[in-house]
Design an enzyme around this catalytic site. Structure first.
Site, short mmCIF file in Angstrom:
data_model
loop_
_atom_site.label_atom_id
_atom_site.label_comp_id
_atom_site.label_asym_id
_atom_site.label_seq_id
_atom_site.Cartn_x
_atom_site.Cartn_y
_atom_site.Cartn_z
N ASN A 159 0.84 -1.20 0.00
CA ASN A 159 0.00 0.00 0.00
C ASN A 159 0.87 1.25 0.00
O ASN A 159 1.96 1.27 0.58
CB ASN A 159 -0.99 0.01 1.17
CG ASN A 159 -0.36 -0.19 2.52
OD1 ASN A 159 0.64 -0.89 2.65
ND2 ASN A 159 -0.93 0.41 3.54
N GLU A 193 0.52 5.33 0.63
CA GLU A 193 -0.32 6.44 1.10
C GLU A 193 0.40 7.76 0.81
O GLU A 193 1.63 7.79 0.72
CB GLU A 193 -0.55 6.30 2.62
CG GLU A 193 -1.26 5.00 2.96
CD GLU A 193 -1.45 4.78 4.45
OE1 GLU A 193 -0.89 5.56 5.26
OE2 GLU A 193 -2.15 3.82 4.81
N GLU A 219 -3.04 -4.76 -3.05
CA GLU A 219 -3.58 -5.67 -4.07
C GLU A 219 -3.62 -5.00 -5.42
O GLU A 219 -3.31 -5.60 -6.46
CB GLU A 219 -5.02 -6.09 -3.70
CG GLU A 219 -5.16 -6.85 -2.42
CD GLU A 219 -5.37 -5.95 -1.20
OE1 GLU A 219 -4.74 -4.87 -1.12
OE2 GLU A 219 -6.14 -6.35 -0.32
#
Ligand code: THU
Length: 132
Positions: free
Chosen positions: A45, A47, A58
C-alpha cells in the site's frame, strides 16, 4: 496449489509489505499475485497526504502485472504485518473480480496461517459491464 506454494506466495506478500508507505495508517500491507504462467508480481500500500489517492497493496500488484502484459491469474496472497487475516477492500474485490474472475484469494496472518476464498465468494453478484 499445495501448502508449500501457498506459503511461498505469502512470503512474497510479507516481504512486499516491508515497502509499504503508510505514514498515515501505520497499517503495512503486502500482496503477491500469481499469474497462470508462473510469474509473481508484488505490491504494497502507498499512502500520501491526499488521502483519497491511497492505493492498496492488491491493486499495486494487479496493475504491475497488467502493465507488464500479464492478463491471467490464479491466486493472490495478502498479508498485513502484525495483523490478523486482511480481506481485500470492496474496491479491490471489484477490480480483482473483473481482471481475474477465477482468482483464489489467500489471506494470511502474521504467523502464516491462512484462509482461502474464491473472489466470487468475496463479491457475490458482482457487477460486470455487459457490452452490446
Ligand atoms: N489496505 C490495503 O493495502 N489492502 C487492503 O486490503 C486493505 C487496506 C491499505 C490501504 C491503506 O493504506 C491502509 O491499508 C489502511 O486502510
Amino acid at each position: 496449489m499445495d501448502d508449500k506454494q501457498i506459503k511461498l506466495l505469502i512470503d512474497k506478500a510479507m516481504a512486499a509489505s516491508q515497502n509499504a508507505i503508510c505514514d498515515f495508517s501505520n497499517f503495512r500491507v503486502g500482496a503477491a499475485i500469481l499469474s497462470k504462467d508462473g510469474s509473481v508480481f508484488t505490491g504494497c500500500n502507498i499512502e500520501n497526504s491526499s488521502l483519497t489517492m491511497v492505493i492498496c497493496a492488491e491493486r499495486v500488484a494487479l496493475y504491475k502485472a497488467l502493465s507488464e502484459g500479464c492478463k491471467e491469474f490464479t491466486a493472490i496472497a495478502i498479508a498485513a504485518e502484525g495483523h490478523d487475516f486482511c480481506p481485500p477492500c470492496g474496491s479491490c474485490r471489484q477490480l480483482l473480480f473483473e481482471f481475474a474472475p477465477d482468482l483464489k484469494v489467500i489471506m494470511a496472518d502474521s504467523k502464516k496461517n491462512y484462509t482461502i476464498k474464491k473472489i466470487e465468494e468475496l463479491l457475490p453478484m458482482a457487477f460486470k459491464f455487459q457490452k452490446k
